[in-house]
Design a protein around this motif. Structure first.
Motif, PDB file in Angstrom:
ATOM      1  N   SER B  78       0.823  -1.299  -0.101  1.00 21.91           N
ATOM      2  CA  SER B  78      -0.070  -0.024   0.146  1.00 21.91           C
ATOM      3  C   SER B  78       0.982   1.240   0.021  1.00 21.91           C
ATOM      4  O   SER B  78       1.650   1.255   0.685  1.00 21.91           O
ATOM      5  CB  SER B  78      -1.128   0.070   1.234  1.00 21.91           C
ATOM      6  OG  SER B  78      -1.814  -1.001   1.126  1.00 21.91           O
ATOM      7  N   GLY B  82      -2.413   5.549  -0.024  1.00 24.97           N
ATOM      8  CA  GLY B  82      -3.531   4.531   0.065  1.00 24.97           C
ATOM      9  C   GLY B  82      -3.873   3.537  -1.116  1.00 24.97           C
ATOM     10  O   GLY B  82      -4.848   3.040  -0.938  1.00 24.97           O
ATOM     11  N   LYS B  84      -3.674   0.501  -3.306  1.00 24.71           N
ATOM     12  CA  LYS B  84      -2.860  -0.815  -3.397  1.00 24.71           C
ATOM     13  C   LYS B  84      -2.092  -1.331  -4.676  1.00 24.71           C
ATOM     14  O   LYS B  84      -2.881  -1.181  -5.777  1.00 24.71           O
ATOM     15  CB  LYS B  84      -4.209  -1.874  -3.130  1.00 24.71           C
ATOM     16  CG  LYS B  84      -3.866  -3.217  -3.006  1.00 24.71           C
ATOM     17  CD  LYS B  84      -5.172  -4.177  -2.952  1.00 24.71           C
ATOM     18  CE  LYS B  84      -4.977  -5.532  -3.059  1.00 24.71           C
ATOM     19  NZ  LYS B  84      -4.908  -6.072  -4.551  1.00 24.71           N
TER      20      LYS B  84
END
Lengths: 127, 188
Positions: B78, B82, B84
């Protein structure tokens, strides 16, 4: 109602060049299509077509000149073709030219768009 | 010479040699659009033996499969903001008159079953049926969020070869899943 002019960009994502003209009904989507938010990008184009076909009600000449589009983009392209087909069914004048890179596979893809949407599309090999 | 004790538990030289054999590009790590962009341009550089159609086929296949690793790998990083980033491995090899493109990543066993079923369907279909399947699934996908499935159909159509899939268990819950495809240098 306003024209849409989007300059194509090839960075990490690829934005296609888009030119939609209210006065002539000439519309072009060209270059490469691989976007971060594919639906969001194409929804602007779909809205334009909806507005044009319900208020201006002029002819539409669509040129697709895409050298690359990913599968997410292909779904949105089918959405555009669906709208054009609907407009044609309602009596609108629609011409669609699809310029394809001279390969069997891309020709098949255009043929599949025709089968998928029932829209007549002129298949033109790209220079 | 100074040695770092726990540098690697394998020989980098052996690893390098292993990759020398017919491998044009290999990457292991997190994937996002920037990394895809760099590798995509590398592909253009290293696939000089193929015709333009073969090059564009490899590029298309790479874009779909790398995207799947990014979005569906069970191993991920991550970022500070934020996002992924799925982790995985990509390898492009050159064997005689064809290129091979392989991606692999860790998957949860429960997630991968439908993907394997999808691959088996794809491999069982002839070209015309596969095109019909793409049209069908593209229609369905309009109502669903998951678009990875059309990607796999597209990969098989572009490669004009079956999806060679392999699943190696790594724990009770997870496996390493790989997809390999072959692309002829004389693409049509």
């Amino acid at each position: 109602m306003e024209d849409i002019h989007i300059e194509g960009v090839h960075e990490a994502y690829f934005t296609p060049t888009v030119n939609f003209e209210v006065a002539t009904g000439n519309c072009e989507i060209a270059g490469e299509s691989y976007l971060e938010e594919t639906s969001k990008f194409y929804s602007k184009l779909l809205d334009w077509i909806r507005k044009y076909t319900t208020t201006i009600k002029g002819p539409l000449n669509f040129d697709f000149k895409l050298s690359y589009f990913n599968t997410s983009s292909s779904k949105c392209l089918v959405d555009i073709l669906d709208l054009l087909k609907k407009y044609q069914n309602d009596g609108g004048k629609v011409t669609v030219n699809w310029y394809y890179d001279d390969s069997e596979e891309e020709l098949e893809e255009v043929e599949d768009f025709i089968l998928e949407t029932g829209l007549e599309i002129n298949k033109i090999p790209m220079e | 010479m100074e040695k770092i004790d726990d540098k690697y538990d394998f020989s980098l030289y052996e690893y390098h040699n292993l990759l020398q054999q017919n491998i044009l590009v290999s990457y292991k790590g997190p994937i996002d659009e920037r990394i895809m962009n760099v590798i995509g341009e590398n592909i253009e550089l290293v696939t000089n033996d193929g015709n333009d159609k073969a090059k564009s086929k490899i590029f298309k296949i790479f874009m779909e499969l790398a995207q799947n690793v990014w979005l569906y790998s069970a191993e991920s990083l991550s970022t500070a903001s934020g996002r992924k980033l799925g982790m995985g491995t990509l390898v492009i090899g050159e064997f005689g008159d064809a290129y091979t493109f392989v991606t692999g990543n860790v998957v949860r066993n429960t997630d991968i079953e439908p993907v394997i079923e999808k691959c088996e369907i794809i491999n069982s279909l002839d070209r015309d049926s596969l095109r019909e399947y793409r049209r069908e699934q593209r229609r369905l996908a309009g109502t669903k969020k998951n678009s990875g499935n059309i990607g796999l159909i597209q990969v098989a159509l572009t490669a004009e070869s079956p999806l060679d899939i392999e699943l190696t268990p790594v724990s009770d819950e997870e496996s390493f899943f790989s997809i390999a495809v072959k692309i002829k240098k004389t693409g049509r």
